[in-house]
Design a protein around this motif. Structure first.
Motif, PDB file in Angstrom:
ATOM      1  N   ALA A 138       0.869  -1.261  -0.059  1.00  0.00           N
ATOM      2  CA  ALA A 138      -0.055  -0.113  -0.118  1.00  0.00           C
ATOM      3  C   ALA A 138       0.914   1.255   0.046  1.00  0.00           C
ATOM      4  CB  ALA A 138      -0.991  -0.085   1.183  1.00  0.00           C
ATOM      5  N   ASP A 139       2.213   1.082   0.175  1.00  0.00           N
ATOM      6  CA  ASP A 139       3.047   2.256   0.156  1.00  0.00           C
ATOM      7  C   ASP A 139       3.694   2.498  -1.386  1.00  0.00           C
ATOM      8  OD1 ASP A 139       5.120   0.557  -0.029  1.00  0.00           O
ATOM      9  OD2 ASP A 139       6.227   1.716   1.658  1.00  0.00           O
ATOM     10  N   GLN A 140       3.262   1.752  -2.106  1.00  0.00           N
ATOM     11  CA  GLN A 140       3.736   1.943  -3.454  1.00  0.00           C
ATOM     12  C   GLN A 140       2.625   2.473  -4.752  1.00  0.00           C
ATOM     13  OE1 GLN A 140       6.387  -0.934  -4.911  1.00  0.00           O
ATOM     14  NE2 GLN A 140       7.637  -0.798  -3.542  1.00  0.00           N
ATOM     15  N   GLN A 141       3.286   2.868  -5.611  1.00  0.00           N
ATOM     16  CA  GLN A 141       2.081   3.749  -6.418  1.00  0.00           C
ATOM     17  C   GLN A 141       2.075   2.975  -7.897  1.00  0.00           C
ATOM     18  OE1 GLN A 141       4.771   7.050  -7.342  1.00  0.00           O
ATOM     19  NE2 GLN A 141       5.134   7.300  -4.909  1.00  0.00           N
ATOM     20  N   LYS A 142       2.416   1.752  -7.956  1.00  0.00           N
ATOM     21  CA  LYS A 142       2.514   0.933  -8.996  1.00  0.00           C
ATOM     22  C   LYS A 142       1.515  -0.137  -9.042  1.00  0.00           C
ATOM     23  CE  LYS A 142       4.840   3.102 -12.066  1.00  0.00           C
ATOM     24  NZ  LYS A 142       6.288   3.378 -12.153  1.00  0.00           N
ATOM     25  N   LYS A 160       1.464  -3.406   4.220  1.00  0.00           N
ATOM     26  CA  LYS A 160       1.766  -2.034   4.785  1.00  0.00           C
ATOM     27  C   LYS A 160       0.521  -1.381   4.473  1.00  0.00           C
ATOM     28  CE  LYS A 160       6.694  -2.257   3.174  1.00  0.00           C
ATOM     29  NZ  LYS A 160       7.614  -1.646   2.275  1.00  0.00           N
ATOM     30  N   CYS A 161      -0.724  -2.174   4.958  1.00  0.00           N
ATOM     31  CA  CYS A 161      -1.923  -1.334   4.913  1.00  0.00           C
ATOM     32  C   CYS A 161      -2.059  -0.360   6.003  1.00  0.00           C
ATOM     33  CB  CYS A 161      -3.078  -2.376   5.011  1.00  0.00           C
ATOM     34  SG  CYS A 161      -3.203  -3.348   3.492  1.00  0.00           S
ATOM     35  N   LYS A 177      -6.827  11.049   2.209  1.00  0.00           N
ATOM     36  CA  LYS A 177      -7.278  10.799   0.925  1.00  0.00           C
ATOM     37  C   LYS A 177      -6.007  10.397  -0.072  1.00  0.00           C
ATOM     38  CE  LYS A 177     -10.083  12.332  -2.870  1.00  0.00           C
ATOM     39  NZ  LYS A 177     -10.816  13.608  -3.411  1.00  0.00           N
ATOM     40  N   SER A 178      -4.999  11.107   0.119  1.00  0.00           N
ATOM     41  CA  SER A 178      -3.621  10.921  -0.740  1.00  0.00           C
ATOM     42  C   SER A 178      -2.940   9.482   0.151  1.00  0.00           C
ATOM     43  CB  SER A 178      -2.976  12.163  -0.873  1.00  0.00           C
ATOM     44  OG  SER A 178      -2.124  12.212   0.464  1.00  0.00           O
ATOM     45  N   MET A 179      -3.118   9.580   1.342  1.00  0.00           N
ATOM     46  CA  MET A 179      -2.317   8.236   1.863  1.00  0.00           C
ATOM     47  C   MET A 179      -3.048   6.916   1.661  1.00  0.00           C
ATOM     48  SD  MET A 179      -0.731   9.706   5.337  1.00  0.00           S
ATOM     49  CE  MET A 179       0.276   8.152   5.153  1.00  0.00           C
ATOM     50  N   GLU A 231       0.735  -2.417   8.395  1.00  0.00           N
ATOM     51  CA  GLU A 231       2.000  -1.775   8.377  1.00  0.00           C
ATOM     52  C   GLU A 231       2.636  -1.908   9.866  1.00  0.00           C
ATOM     53  OE1 GLU A 231       2.850   2.357   7.289  1.00  0.00           O
ATOM     54  OE2 GLU A 231       4.964   1.759   6.985  1.00  0.00           O
ATOM     55  N   VAL A 232       3.720  -2.322  10.022  1.00  0.00           N
ATOM     56  CA  VAL A 232       4.459  -2.489  11.208  1.00  0.00           C
ATOM     57  C   VAL A 232       5.756  -1.397  11.254  1.00  0.00           C
ATOM     58  CG1 VAL A 232       5.693  -3.960  12.609  1.00  0.00           C
ATOM     59  CG2 VAL A 232       4.009  -4.834  11.334  1.00  0.00           C
ATOM     60  N   LEU A 233       5.621  -0.431  12.101  1.00  0.00           N
ATOM     61  CA  LEU A 233       6.456   0.497  12.272  1.00  0.00           C
ATOM     62  C   LEU A 233       7.807  -0.294  13.096  1.00  0.00           C
ATOM     63  CD1 LEU A 233       4.446   3.786  12.801  1.00  0.00           C
ATOM     64  CD2 LEU A 233       5.568   2.834  10.735  1.00  0.00           C
ATOM     65  N   ALA A 234       8.651  -0.773  12.762  1.00  0.00           N
ATOM     66  CA  ALA A 234       9.828  -1.346  13.567  1.00  0.00           C
ATOM     67  C   ALA A 234      11.183  -0.992  12.742  1.00  0.00           C
ATOM     68  CB  ALA A 234       9.531  -2.648  13.320  1.00  0.00           C
ATOM     69  N   TRP A 235      12.226  -0.699  13.680  1.00  0.00           N
ATOM     70  CA  TRP A 235      13.423  -0.744  12.926  1.00  0.00           C
ATOM     71  C   TRP A 235      13.975  -2.100  12.389  1.00  0.00           C
ATOM     72  CZ3 TRP A 235      16.347   3.182  11.444  1.00  0.00           C
ATOM     73  CH2 TRP A 235      16.237   4.398  12.100  1.00  0.00           C
ATOM     74  N   HIS A 236      13.743  -3.096  13.239  1.00  0.00           N
ATOM     75  CA  HIS A 236      14.196  -4.394  12.887  1.00  0.00           C
ATOM     76  C   HIS A 236      13.479  -5.303  12.179  1.00  0.00           C
ATOM     77  CE1 HIS A 236      18.064  -2.920  14.764  1.00  0.00           C
ATOM     78  NE2 HIS A 236      17.262  -2.763  15.783  1.00  0.00           N
ATOM     79  N   SER A 237      13.928  -6.002  11.182  1.00  0.00           N
ATOM     80  CA  SER A 237      13.051  -6.774  10.511  1.00  0.00           C
ATOM     81  C   SER A 237      12.545  -8.124  11.376  1.00  0.00           C
ATOM     82  CB  SER A 237      13.787  -7.010   9.064  1.00  0.00           C
ATOM     83  OG  SER A 237      15.171  -7.079   9.250  1.00  0.00           O
ATOM     84  N   VAL A 238      13.402  -8.242  12.110  1.00  0.00           N
ATOM     85  CA  VAL A 238      12.849  -9.857  12.863  1.00  0.00           C
ATOM     86  C   VAL A 238      11.386  -9.209  13.674  1.00  0.00           C
ATOM     87  CG1 VAL A 238      14.850 -10.903  13.387  1.00  0.00           C
ATOM     88  CG2 VAL A 238      14.616  -9.116  14.800  1.00  0.00           C
ATOM     89  N   HIS A 239      11.489  -8.103  14.287  1.00  0.00           N
ATOM     90  CA  HIS A 239      10.174  -7.870  14.709  1.00  0.00           C
ATOM     91  C   HIS A 239       9.014  -7.652  13.722  1.00  0.00           C
ATOM     92  CE1 HIS A 239      13.109  -5.516  17.812  1.00  0.00           C
ATOM     93  NE2 HIS A 239      12.592  -6.832  18.335  1.00  0.00           N
TER      94      HIS A 239
END
Lengths: 357, 281
Positions: A258-262, A287-288, A309-311, A334-342
């Protein structure tokens, strides 16, 4: 209960940066938690899996065991992971056919580099190898984005074309025996040779030499001859292509974000993979944010309204598209996390959800 | 380029002497390569320069380019390959014949880098023929880009010292690596993984001696104009805070930050971005 039934092979495809590797790993973790023996393979030369699982690039081509406690310290199960190395796969074929010296060819070695061009074809051989060994309940496959994924899909077609019978005649002409010929075959090949000379192969090779230089042509012919000598290994992968299309054999997950325009890029991958997808193929929307923004109701015509609306634009478009083309869709928040394991841990929990649409 | 800079002061004219010839816009799919490429082309044109937008594969948006008054060129691999071989052998007929033989067909199939390399050579040729031309290349996504820029090196090694191809690769590299020729713009998004991936592409390009590479962070919520934090829901506040931390951590690596646009139309978004392109030129 596993909401999406597992299959012997589960393929994650999609454009770059949508989270294929993260989602594939989360699926592997989830299936492992359900008691299955799982191998996750990345054939993307970008090898995102390496970072997520903290693997060693030097161990590419070697199966490494991952302790799930890196994601969740309370659990003790394990799964296996593999970073694709075309050279390792080629070596295995070389050993099997007693062709190690032939495979030491400079051109083959360059082509077997991760970006050398043979990655997708070797990947099919690698997968076939693990499927035949029957060690795993499920193999989760993380694919490269875009064009390279298509290359993977048509790899067996290329293999087939390469070993096309008419093509063999060149080597007979060049006096490079592929296998011991019976007198009858030799007689036949003589005929063929005269035919080829008429059709201009000699001319063709002289053009090649003119363009590439003589040393290349020599190495090239030797490379092709040694691949030919191991053609049984290459051709055995043709059955893999057939299996891929079977509903009982494979799960296909088209990953979008959901964060990509294509959307059109996802659409083009979808089009090209259409013949492989079956009724229960899935679209995943990563990433919804709509559920995160559910309780936010900015006043119409306010800047915040415009922002919301734009988001949400891409997410809504993706849903619309999903409804039109798929019978199963899973949204991952969407998960806001620094580390991919999380992220992997959080996403793996979402696999127990029921698909919607 | 002198004729085109008459509208500018002499100081600005000097600045234009440092312009690159080939702007190679890359990054993962969907990060905004096309948007950025079109905005950059428009900016260069607004400076009075002869800038062309060239798009790989079928991703291009013909209508959008037209709306933006940008001439749109799509590269056709098969055509480039045919033209190249015809040129080398001095005959279109032989070239078309060769490309139809199963032998050569399967070479191009098994080793896709050959066609990519010929295509890149074609672009460099265009620039050498017209010294005023600037090309903004809306490149394939990063994995394919890496394969494309690496293949000439691989083939040079494969073909050895002699042969037409080796000489052509050398010639192409000579232009590609000359001063102020190649500029890479790696587009990425504000998440740790995306930035990491962007930096990897940047490092790859630099390890192949392409020194002038900018990492551009696109779709940044932090930089969206007129945001009032107090009216936003907690998830967005958290998201913005997270993006701020990301920006702080990678501030040294990031050359330019482009805001998330609240516009719905692509044309409006591109025109908004156009004003932020100066730093990349």
């Amino acid at each position: 209960m596993i909401k999406i039934p597992s299959k012997p092979i589960e393929i994650f495809c999609g454009t770059g940066g949508v989270g294929k590797t993260t989602l594939a790993t989360s699926r592997a973790l989830y299936l492992t938690s359900q008691g299955l023996k799982v191998l996750v393979i990345t054939i993307d030369p970008a090898k995102r899996l390496k970072e997520i699982l903290n693997l060693d690039e030097e161990n590419a081509g070697v199966i490494q065991t991952i302790d799930a406690s890196v994601f969740n310290k309370d659990v003790s199960y394990k799964f296996d992971a593999l970073l694709m190395s075309p050279q390792t796969t080629l070596n295995r074929v070389g050993i099997k056919h007693d062709l190690i010296n032939d495979f030491n060819n400079p051109i083959l070695k360059i082509l077997a580099r991760p970006h050398g061009g043979m990655n997708e074809i070797m990947s099919v051989l690698e997968l076939q190898y693990h499927l035949q060994s029957k060690v795993y309940d499920t193999i989760v496959l993380d694919t490269p984005p875009g064009k390279h994924f298509i290359d993977f899909l048509i790899a067996t077609k290329k293999i087939n074309a390469f070993f096309d019978k008419s093509y063999l005649d060149i080597f007979k002409y060049l006096n490079k025996p592929i296998s011991a010929a019976t007198p009858e075959q030799a007689k036949k090949s003589k005929k063929v040779v005269s035919l080829i000379i008429k059709s201009g192969i000699k001319k063709l090779l002289s053009y090649l030499e003119h363009v590439t230089g003589a040393s290349f042509v020599d190495n090239f012919i030797n490379a092709v001859v040694s691949v030919y000598k191991s053609k049984d290994s290459f051709l055995s992968s043709l059955s893999f292509q057939k299996n891929l299309k079977q509903q009982t054999f494979s799960n296909w997950f088209l990953v979008t974000s959901a964060d990509q325009q294509k959307i059109d890029e996802a659409l083009s991958i979808h089009d090209q993979a259409q013949s492989f997808f079956h009724k229960d193929s899935y679209i995943l929307i990563n990433k919804c944010i709509s559920t995160h923004l559910n309780d936010w109701h900015p006043k119409a015509s306010s800047p915040d309204y415009q922002l919301k609306k734009s988001m949400l634009q891409t997410e809504l478009n993706l849903l619309k598209y999903a409804k039109k083309h798929f019978s199963n869709c899973i949204s991952f928040n969407e998960v806001l996390a620094w580390h991919s394991v999380h992220q992997v841990q959080k996403l793996s929990e979402q696999w127990s959800k029921t698909p919607h649409l | 380029m002198k004729d085109h800079t008459s509208n500018f002061s002499s100081q600005e004219a000097t600045h234009f002497n440092d312009l690159s010839r080939l702007y190679f816009v890359t990054g993962k799919g969907g990060v905004g390569k096309t948007t950025l490429s079109l905005a950059l082309t428009r900016y260069l044109k607004s400076c009075g320069l002869k800038a062309h937008y060239i798009c790989f594969t079928s991703r291009g948006d013909h209508k959008l380019s037209k709306d933006l008054k940008i001439s749109y060129q799509q590269l056709d691999i098969a055509e480039s390959v045919m033209a190249y071989i015809a040129d080398k052998l001095g005959s279109k007929l032989i070239a078309s014949w060769i490309l139809k033989t199963p032998f050569f067909k399967s070479i191009f199939d098994m080793v896709p880098g050959v066609s990519d390399m010929i295509l890149l050579g074609d672009i460099v040729d265009k620039l050498m023929k017209d010294p005023e031309l600037i090309i903004v290349l809306d490149s394939p996504s990063s994995g394919h880009t890496i394969a494309m820029l690496e293949s000439p090196h691989n083939f040079k090694e494969m073909f050895g010292k002699d042969g037409i191809l080796t000489n052509d690769i050398k010639k192409m590299h000579k232009s590609l690596y000359s001063a102020n020729f190649f500029k890479g713009i790696v587009c990425t998004l504000p998440t740790p993984l995306a930035i990491h991936e962007g930096m990897e592409v940047k490092n790859f390009l630099q390890s192949h001696n392409f020194v002038d590479i900018d990492l551009v962070l696109n779709n940044s919520l932090v930089n969206t104009s007129n945001l009032k934090m107090e009216t936003l829901p907690s998830f967005l506040k958290e998201k913005i805070k997270f993006e701020q931390e990301i920006q702080a951590k990678y501030s040294k690596q990031i050359s330019q930050i482009l805001p998330h646009s609240i516009y719905m139309s692509k044309k409006k978004i591109i025109c908004e971005l156009e004003e932020k392109m100066e730093k990349l030129v």
